[in-house]
Design a protein around this motif. Structure first.
Motif, short mmCIF file in Angstrom:
data_model
loop_
_atom_site.label_atom_id
_atom_site.label_comp_id
_atom_site.label_asym_id
_atom_site.label_seq_id
_atom_site.Cartn_x
_atom_site.Cartn_y
_atom_site.Cartn_z
N LEU A 334 54.85 25.99 -38.20
CA LEU A 334 53.73 26.36 -38.29
C LEU A 334 53.62 26.90 -39.78
N ALA A 335 54.61 27.26 -40.51
CA ALA A 335 54.58 27.70 -41.89
C ALA A 335 54.63 26.41 -42.77
N GLY A 336 54.72 25.20 -42.18
CA GLY A 336 54.85 24.19 -43.25
C GLY A 336 56.01 23.55 -43.48
N THR A 337 56.90 23.68 -42.80
CA THR A 337 58.20 23.12 -42.87
C THR A 337 58.44 21.97 -41.85
N GLY A 338 58.62 20.76 -42.10
CA GLY A 338 59.11 19.83 -41.04
C GLY A 338 57.85 19.12 -40.24
N SER A 339 57.81 17.74 -39.82
CA SER A 339 56.70 17.20 -39.50
C SER A 339 56.60 16.98 -37.87
N MET A 340 57.43 17.01 -36.88
CA MET A 340 57.43 16.81 -35.76
C MET A 340 58.26 18.04 -34.98
N LEU A 341 57.79 18.26 -33.56
CA LEU A 341 58.35 19.43 -32.82
C LEU A 341 57.74 19.29 -31.46
N MET A 342 58.94 19.53 -30.65
CA MET A 342 58.46 19.83 -29.38
C MET A 342 58.59 21.42 -29.12
N TRP A 343 57.46 21.89 -28.20
CA TRP A 343 57.28 23.44 -28.10
C TRP A 343 56.42 23.67 -26.75
N TRP A 344 56.53 24.95 -26.54
CA TRP A 344 55.22 25.25 -25.35
C TRP A 344 54.04 25.39 -26.26
N GLY A 345 53.03 25.73 -25.50
CA GLY A 345 51.59 25.78 -25.98
C GLY A 345 51.28 26.56 -27.06
N ASP A 346 52.07 27.63 -27.60
CA ASP A 346 52.08 28.44 -28.74
C ASP A 346 51.65 27.96 -29.84
N VAL A 347 52.21 26.75 -30.15
CA VAL A 347 52.01 25.86 -31.27
C VAL A 347 50.40 25.83 -31.41
N GLY A 348 49.90 25.04 -30.50
CA GLY A 348 48.48 24.75 -30.15
C GLY A 348 47.44 25.91 -30.55
N SER A 349 47.88 27.16 -29.61
CA SER A 349 47.13 28.25 -29.77
C SER A 349 47.29 28.87 -30.90
N ASN A 350 48.38 29.00 -31.64
CA ASN A 350 48.65 29.49 -32.91
C ASN A 350 48.07 28.78 -34.31
N ALA A 351 48.13 27.59 -34.18
CA ALA A 351 47.80 26.68 -35.29
C ALA A 351 46.49 27.05 -36.14
N ARG A 352 45.38 27.47 -35.35
CA ARG A 352 44.15 27.73 -35.80
C ARG A 352 43.70 29.31 -35.67
N THR A 353 44.57 30.04 -35.08
CA THR A 353 44.13 31.33 -34.86
C THR A 353 45.32 32.30 -35.24
N SER A 354 46.18 31.91 -35.93
CA SER A 354 47.23 32.76 -36.57
C SER A 354 47.16 32.95 -38.06
N ASP A 355 47.49 33.93 -38.67
CA ASP A 355 47.38 34.10 -40.02
C ASP A 355 48.75 33.47 -40.79
#
Length: 541
Positions: A334-355
């Motif tokens: 989420l901070a811009g390091t790396g290009s691929m990840l498996m994770w729970w849904g937090d990545v989706g809900s945080n991508a556009r709603t987290s500072d």
């Protein structure tokens, strides 16, 4: 934010106070012509809560959580009289990961406490400490909490030991349990025909990737990888290149190489599932007739070898050996390091709603990558056929009430009322759409129009929600067993994997064999015959 600063921050932050006042008093501050329309919007609580604080308005705060909790109190008020639980004190044990989970629960439940008169005391645990704390309570019989945030895999350890209170019928009605997606319905949340769980999450791991890494002329290639073989090839090819967004070194897939209290095992499972979850066989962790571990068969060994290959290729960020799953998601991807990840849904809900997210405009989603071949454990041979197996990692968090309250009807009703408030249908929509630690898990969460009206880009929503829905409904989903000791197996596997990744074992096979040997000891300690019976039951066999 540390726990001991929670109340201080929520009391003194003027921004949070004003945001909360705005959310709860929106009708009074609107122009006269709009006020009636806003008043009528009381009929659509869902639209109101999705506007708090608003997509793109930054990370939600305690005032926002309290505002959402207040707006979602209607269901509680139908079952509980004002002040009915005066004098009742409850202890709630849960996580404090990433300032989520218990932090949100505090905010959601403050209006509930004010209305009902009950008081909640909190036990906050880091994810890495959770399993050990719970297992200690189970082993010693010292359950010092009335409500617990817990995943379905622990139901064998807790419900099977008589530590949980059975859910009253009125709770199932209040939370509209029929709205759950199919795989979260019974037998999940039940034990010996009794229901114990208020579901608040629908865990599955989905594939997140950076769209600016892929496409015509992009550094990662024209196509997004669809198999783990392609994921590894791209990750190696990116070594020495430059990230198009940050200008820092480019990286491919982000494996967590450090344990996480058993939860890190899910991440090697992602790779392994594609290799070992055969469509004709529901089992993939153990042989169902003997409980002999499959974790050292050729498919699992391949998954471990994949990671070792990337370590050898220097494909990971520096010091990845100390990166746990929380690091890979929040401090790296989420901070811009790396290009691929498996994770729970937090990545989706945080991508556009987290500072803290910088990838919201370039992130895409899909299901767990597949494999060009799959290992058939029954036949003992590889099959050269494409295989997909989304990982239903953890089967979601739930809220459970312990048997501590079973002899006190007032306290019991209070505990279940708090759990039902957190698992309410409307409140759950907000936790799915904003940073919370939870992801979509109800059929009603997949109304794309609702998300778009809240400010989400339609294409983003279809991509993110679609990856969850496709995983839940996949015919070859890899579903873990709800058997006693499951996190004992996972924790010892993490320990052995860490040794393997650090070079203490000579090979992936030796690492896998060490895990299998440790698993055999756990099975014998718990009781092989009972584990076989419970494992088969969990697989529907």
């Amino acid at each position: 934010m540390k726990v001991d600063l929670y109340n201080y921050a929520s009391q003194l932050s003027r921004r949070r106070f004003l945001k909360g006042a705005t959310a709860l008093g929106a009708v009074a501050t609107l122009p006269a012509g709009l006020a009636p329309r806003m008043a009528r919007a009381q009929d659509d609580i869902r639209a109101q809560i999705l506007a708090i604080p608003g997509v793109g308005a930054g990370s939600p705060t305690d005032a926002d959580w309290q505002a959402v909790g207040e707006l979602c109190l209607g269901a509680t008020k139908t079952n509980v009289a004002e002040g009915e639980f005066a004098g009742v004190e409850l202890t709630f044990m849960g996580l404090n990961n990433q300032n989520l989970h218990n932090f949100l629960f505090r905010g959601f439940l403050k209006p509930w406490e004010a209305y009902t008169g009950a008081k909640i005391n909190w036990i906050d645990l880091a994810q890495a400490d959770y399993n050990a704390r719970l297992q200690q309570s189970i082993a010693t019989g010292t359950v010092d909490f009335d409500i617990i945030e817990m995943g379905a895999p622990f139901e064998g350890d807790t419900a099977g030991s008589g530590l949980l209170d059975e859910m009253p019928d009125w709770v199932a009605t209040q939370i509209e349990a029929d709205d759950l997606v199919g795989y979260l319905k019974p037998p999940v949340g039940t034990w010996n025909g009794k229901t114990y769980r208020v579901t608040i999450d629908g865990d599955c791991h989905t594939f997140s990737y950076r769209k600016d890494y892929f496409g015509e002329g992009a550094i990662g290639g024209a196509e997004v990888p669809k198999t783990w073989q392609q994921v590894n090839a791209v990750s190696k090819a990116l070594v020495g290149q430059t990230d198009p967004l940050t200008g820092l070194p480019a990286h491919g897939y982000l494996d967590p190489l450090k344990g996480w209290g058993g939860f890190g095992f899910y991440f090697i499972e992602n790779r392994a599932a594609a290799y070992v979850k055969h469509p004709s066989d529901p089992a993939w962790l153990f042989d169902p007739d003997t409980m002999k571990p499959r974790v050292n068969n050729p498919g699992w060994v391949q998954a471990i070898q994949d990671v070792m290959d990337l370590i050898a290729a220097n494909a990971y960020p520096a010091d990845q050996i100390n990166a746990d799953p929380g690091t890979t998601a929040f401090s790296q991807f989420l901070a811009g390091t790396g290009s691929m990840l498996m994770w729970w849904g937090d990545v989706g809900s945080n991508a556009r709603t987290s500072d803290s997210s910088v990838v919201g405009d370039v992130v895409g989603f899909g299901i767990n990558p597949g494999s060009d071949r799959v290992y058939n454990a029954t036949a003992g041979a590889w099959e050269d056929t494409y295989n997909e197996a989304p990982n239903m990692a953890y089967i979601g968090w739930g809220v459970y009430v312990t048997s501590n309250v079973s002899g006190d009807e007032k306290k019991r009703k209070a505990a279940w009322s708090a759990a039902a408030h957190l698992g309410g249908k409307d409140l759950s929509l907000w936790t799915s759409a904003y940073p919370s630690g939870f992801q979509p898990y109800r059929q009603s969460h997949f109304n794309y129009d609702e998300w778009e009206a809240a400010g989400y880009d339609r294409a983003f929503v279809e991509d993110y929600l679609g990856s969850n829905l496709d995983s839940y409904n996949h015919p070859n989903a890899a579903i873990e067993p709800r058997i006693p000791g499951i996190f004992q197996y996972y924790s010892v596997a993490e320990d052995e994997l860490s040794k393997g990744f650090a070079g203490q074992y000579k090979s992936a096979q030796e690492t896998a064999d060490a895990i299998a040997a440790a698993w055999e000891k756990i099975t014998d300690q718990i009781g092989r015959d009972s584990q076989i019976a419970l494992y088969k039951a969990s697989l529907g066999m």
